[in-house]
Scaffold this motif. Structure first.
Motif, PDB file in Angstrom:
ATOM      1  N   MET A   1     -24.823   1.370  20.727  1.00  0.00           N
ATOM      2  CA  MET A   1     -23.470   0.889  20.946  1.00  0.00           C
ATOM      3  C   MET A   1     -22.535   2.083  20.964  1.00  0.00           C
ATOM      4  SD  MET A   1     -21.331  -1.867  18.739  1.00  0.00           S
ATOM      5  CE  MET A   1     -22.017  -3.182  19.709  1.00  0.00           C
ATOM      6  N   VAL A   2     -21.696   2.139  21.998  1.00  0.00           N
ATOM      7  CA  VAL A   2     -20.773   3.261  22.141  1.00  0.00           C
ATOM      8  C   VAL A   2     -19.358   2.719  22.327  1.00  0.00           C
ATOM      9  CG1 VAL A   2     -22.441   4.931  23.032  1.00  0.00           C
ATOM     10  CG2 VAL A   2     -21.327   3.348  24.619  1.00  0.00           C
ATOM     11  N   ALA A   3     -18.388   3.535  21.953  1.00  0.00           N
ATOM     12  CA  ALA A   3     -16.989   3.123  22.038  1.00  0.00           C
ATOM     13  C   ALA A   3     -16.163   4.270  22.597  1.00  0.00           C
ATOM     14  CB  ALA A   3     -16.463   2.722  20.658  1.00  0.00           C
ATOM     15  N   ALA A   4     -15.062   3.928  23.236  1.00  0.00           N
ATOM     16  CA  ALA A   4     -14.161   4.937  23.782  1.00  0.00           C
ATOM     17  C   ALA A   4     -12.723   4.568  23.468  1.00  0.00           C
ATOM     18  CB  ALA A   4     -14.348   5.063  25.293  1.00  0.00           C
ATOM     19  N   THR A   5     -11.942   5.591  23.193  1.00  0.00           N
ATOM     20  CA  THR A   5     -10.497   5.467  23.043  1.00  0.00           C
ATOM     21  C   THR A   5      -9.849   6.544  23.903  1.00  0.00           C
ATOM     22  OG1 THR A   5     -10.551   6.914  21.107  1.00  0.00           O
ATOM     23  CG2 THR A   5     -10.620   4.531  20.692  1.00  0.00           C
ATOM     24  N   VAL A   6      -8.532   6.539  23.952  1.00  0.00           N
ATOM     25  CA  VAL A   6      -7.814   7.447  24.849  1.00  0.00           C
ATOM     26  C   VAL A   6      -6.625   8.023  24.096  1.00  0.00           C
ATOM     27  CG1 VAL A   6      -6.601   7.623  27.070  1.00  0.00           C
ATOM     28  CG2 VAL A   6      -8.492   6.004  26.808  1.00  0.00           C
ATOM     29  N   ASN A   7      -6.342   9.318  24.316  1.00  0.00           N
ATOM     30  CA  ASN A   7      -5.167   9.897  23.654  1.00  0.00           C
ATOM     31  C   ASN A   7      -3.925   9.736  24.538  1.00  0.00           C
ATOM     32  OD1 ASN A   7      -5.156  11.916  25.587  1.00  0.00           O
ATOM     33  ND2 ASN A   7      -5.719  13.564  24.189  1.00  0.00           N
ATOM     34  N   ALA A   8      -2.808  10.236  24.052  1.00  0.00           N
ATOM     35  CA  ALA A   8      -1.547  10.021  24.757  1.00  0.00           C
ATOM     36  C   ALA A   8      -1.514  10.679  26.129  1.00  0.00           C
ATOM     37  CB  ALA A   8      -0.386  10.553  23.902  1.00  0.00           C
ATOM     38  N   GLU A   9      -2.352  11.708  26.317  1.00  0.00           N
ATOM     39  CA  GLU A   9      -2.393  12.387  27.612  1.00  0.00           C
ATOM     40  C   GLU A   9      -3.372  11.724  28.582  1.00  0.00           C
ATOM     41  OE1 GLU A   9      -2.506  14.391  24.610  1.00  0.00           O
ATOM     42  OE2 GLU A   9      -0.344  14.314  24.927  1.00  0.00           O
ATOM     43  N   GLY A  10      -4.052  10.694  28.117  1.00  0.00           N
ATOM     44  CA  GLY A  10      -5.003   9.999  28.982  1.00  0.00           C
ATOM     45  C   GLY A  10      -6.410  10.530  28.912  1.00  0.00           C
ATOM     46  N   ARG A  11      -6.697  11.394  27.923  1.00  0.00           N
ATOM     47  CA  ARG A  11      -8.056  11.940  27.783  1.00  0.00           C
ATOM     48  C   ARG A  11      -8.900  11.009  26.901  1.00  0.00           C
ATOM     49  NH1 ARG A  11      -9.220  16.851  29.654  1.00  0.00           N
ATOM     50  NH2 ARG A  11      -7.537  18.241  30.251  1.00  0.00           N
ATOM     51  N   ALA A  39     -10.446  13.746  17.415  1.00  0.00           N
ATOM     52  CA  ALA A  39      -9.609  13.061  18.400  1.00  0.00           C
ATOM     53  C   ALA A  39      -9.788  11.556  18.293  1.00  0.00           C
ATOM     54  CB  ALA A  39      -9.969  13.548  19.797  1.00  0.00           C
ATOM     55  N   MET A  40     -11.029  11.123  18.043  1.00  0.00           N
ATOM     56  CA  MET A  40     -11.273   9.690  17.907  1.00  0.00           C
ATOM     57  C   MET A  40     -10.453   9.109  16.762  1.00  0.00           C
ATOM     58  SD  MET A  40     -12.758   6.877  18.809  1.00  0.00           S
ATOM     59  CE  MET A  40     -13.767   7.521  20.140  1.00  0.00           C
ATOM     60  N   ARG A  41     -10.424   9.809  15.644  1.00  0.00           N
ATOM     61  CA  ARG A  41      -9.669   9.311  14.486  1.00  0.00           C
ATOM     62  C   ARG A  41      -8.178   9.211  14.824  1.00  0.00           C
ATOM     63  NH1 ARG A  41     -12.422   9.079   9.533  1.00  0.00           N
ATOM     64  NH2 ARG A  41     -11.045   8.323   7.913  1.00  0.00           N
ATOM     65  N   SER A  42      -7.663  10.206  15.515  1.00  0.00           N
ATOM     66  CA  SER A  42      -6.240  10.182  15.904  1.00  0.00           C
ATOM     67  C   SER A  42      -5.963   9.037  16.861  1.00  0.00           C
ATOM     68  CB  SER A  42      -5.850  11.508  16.560  1.00  0.00           C
ATOM     69  OG  SER A  42      -6.003  12.576  15.674  1.00  0.00           O
ATOM     70  N   ASN A  43      -6.853   8.859  17.829  1.00  0.00           N
ATOM     71  CA  ASN A  43      -6.650   7.777  18.798  1.00  0.00           C
ATOM     72  C   ASN A  43      -6.660   6.417  18.120  1.00  0.00           C
ATOM     73  OD1 ASN A  43      -6.735   9.826  20.674  1.00  0.00           O
ATOM     74  ND2 ASN A  43      -8.755   9.295  21.478  1.00  0.00           N
ATOM     75  N   LEU A  44      -7.575   6.238  17.169  1.00  0.00           N
ATOM     76  CA  LEU A  44      -7.641   4.958  16.458  1.00  0.00           C
ATOM     77  C   LEU A  44      -6.371   4.733  15.649  1.00  0.00           C
ATOM     78  CD1 LEU A  44     -11.363   5.070  15.256  1.00  0.00           C
ATOM     79  CD2 LEU A  44     -10.392   3.541  16.998  1.00  0.00           C
ATOM     80  N   ALA A  45      -5.877   5.793  15.004  1.00  0.00           N
ATOM     81  CA  ALA A  45      -4.667   5.666  14.193  1.00  0.00           C
ATOM     82  C   ALA A  45      -3.469   5.261  15.050  1.00  0.00           C
ATOM     83  CB  ALA A  45      -4.382   6.980  13.471  1.00  0.00           C
ATOM     84  N   ALA A  46      -3.472   5.683  16.309  1.00  0.00           N
ATOM     85  CA  ALA A  46      -2.372   5.335  17.216  1.00  0.00           C
ATOM     86  C   ALA A  46      -2.469   3.893  17.695  1.00  0.00           C
ATOM     87  CB  ALA A  46      -2.385   6.279  18.414  1.00  0.00           C
ATOM     88  N   LYS A  47      -3.606   3.239  17.418  1.00  0.00           N
ATOM     89  CA  LYS A  47      -3.815   1.824  17.742  1.00  0.00           C
ATOM     90  C   LYS A  47      -3.577   1.525  19.220  1.00  0.00           C
ATOM     91  CE  LYS A  47      -3.328  -0.060  13.124  1.00  0.00           C
ATOM     92  NZ  LYS A  47      -2.702  -1.037  12.226  1.00  0.00           N
ATOM     93  N   GLY A  48      -4.204   2.325  20.043  1.00  0.00           N
ATOM     94  CA  GLY A  48      -4.159   2.076  21.480  1.00  0.00           C
ATOM     95  C   GLY A  48      -5.305   1.196  21.924  1.00  0.00           C
ATOM     96  N   ARG A  49      -5.670   1.297  23.171  1.00  0.00           N
ATOM     97  CA  ARG A  49      -6.743   0.486  23.722  1.00  0.00           C
ATOM     98  C   ARG A  49      -8.104   1.059  23.338  1.00  0.00           C
ATOM     99  NH1 ARG A  49      -6.108  -4.444  25.527  1.00  0.00           N
ATOM    100  NH2 ARG A  49      -7.299  -4.182  27.456  1.00  0.00           N
ATOM    101  N   ILE A  50      -9.087   0.168  23.255  1.00  0.00           N
ATOM    102  CA  ILE A  50     -10.443   0.561  22.896  1.00  0.00           C
ATOM    103  C   ILE A  50     -11.423  -0.203  23.786  1.00  0.00           C
ATOM    104  CG2 ILE A  50     -10.575  -1.189  21.059  1.00  0.00           C
ATOM    105  CD1 ILE A  50     -12.360   0.812  19.498  1.00  0.00           C
ATOM    106  N   ALA A  51     -12.532   0.430  24.106  1.00  0.00           N
ATOM    107  CA  ALA A  51     -13.620  -0.221  24.837  1.00  0.00           C
ATOM    108  C   ALA A  51     -14.915   0.016  24.071  1.00  0.00           C
ATOM    109  CB  ALA A  51     -13.740   0.344  26.248  1.00  0.00           C
TER     110      ALA A  51
END
Lengths: 134, 110
Positions: A1-11, A39-51
């Motif tokens: 199982m794999v997951a992806a998030t995105v930072n504010a710059e779209g990475r 980066a994953m931890r930061s993206n999760l903290a920002a509570k953006g989209r996740i797949a």
């Protein structure tokens, strides 16, 4: 199982997920490997989209769910138990494939993430890949 | 699909991770910041700054890269099982030519 998030710059960033549950109304709880300062931890903290994509290791039958991060917290004891069961099964499947040190794929801090799946797709290789699941 | 990768680690030093023994994953993002993640069968080393990915059935991946060139690829060394995440930028997609034919043959061999 794999997951992806995105930072504010779209990475995007990628990690592994363990011990998931999904309720009847589509609420997903999964433990993700997300090291402090990553980066994953930061993206999760920002509570953006996740797949999150789950695949059967033999049949490659796969599905992807997406949503907006709702909760990020430390895992409970029950969640850690589910992680252990999942990781043991993963290690067993890896061993059958000849990989005897699958623990390397399980290293890192775990966080529990909750989100409601508002999109779901068939990811199984073939003509139906990418089709929405209802 | 060819992607440029940052120089934090020498790609040549992780060549076994491009053998495809353990399926790699690719993550892209739409213009509104929604990620998409899927498994890929072929991620090939081209040189120290570029890898090539075979793209079959990846409608969402292709669409996302048209809107946002950033992507991440995670590959694993089949001997050590160490994983490497490649932060990359999409350079171009090819639908014919030597590299395309080679990638297609490689995928069909698996």
């Amino acid at each position: 199982m794999v997951a992806a998030t995105v930072n504010a710059e779209g990475r995007p960033s990628i990690t592994r997920g363990w011990g998931p549950t999904i309720s009847g109304d589509g609420y997903v709880v999964v433990c993700l490997t997300a090291c402090t300062g990553s980066a994953m931890r930061s993206n999760l903290a920002a509570k953006g989209r996740i797949a999150v994509t789950a695949a059967h290791p033999v049949t490659y039958s796969s599905a992807q769910v997406k949503g907006t991060v709702d909760v990020v917290r430390d895992p409970t004891d029950d969640e850690l138990d589910r992680v252990k069961v999942h990781q043991a099964r993963f290690a067993g499947a890896a061993a059958e494939a000849g990989a005897t040190d699958a623990e390397c794929l399980m290293l890192g801090d775990l966080v529990t993430v909750g989100f409601r799946a508002d999109e779901a797709y068939d990811q199984t290789p073939g003509g139906r890949a990418g089709q929405a699941l209802t | 699909m060819t992607t440029g990768v940052g120089p934090d680690i020498a790609l040549r030093s992780i060549m076994p991770a491009f053998e495809g023994v353990i399926p790699a994953t690719i993550a892209t993002a739409s213009a509104d910041g929604t990620p998409n993640i899927t498994y890929i069968s072929v991620a090939r080393f081209l040189d120290e700054e570029r890898i090539a990915i075979s793209n079959q059935f990846f409608g969402k991946t292709t669409g996302n890269l048209g809107a946002n060139p950033f992507l991440a690829v995670r590959v694993a060394d089949p001997q050590t099982l160490l994983e490497y995440e490649l932060d990359a930028t999409h350079l171009r997609s090819e639908r014919a030519g030597e590299l395309f034919d080679s990638m297609r043959a490689d995928r069909c061999d698996r």
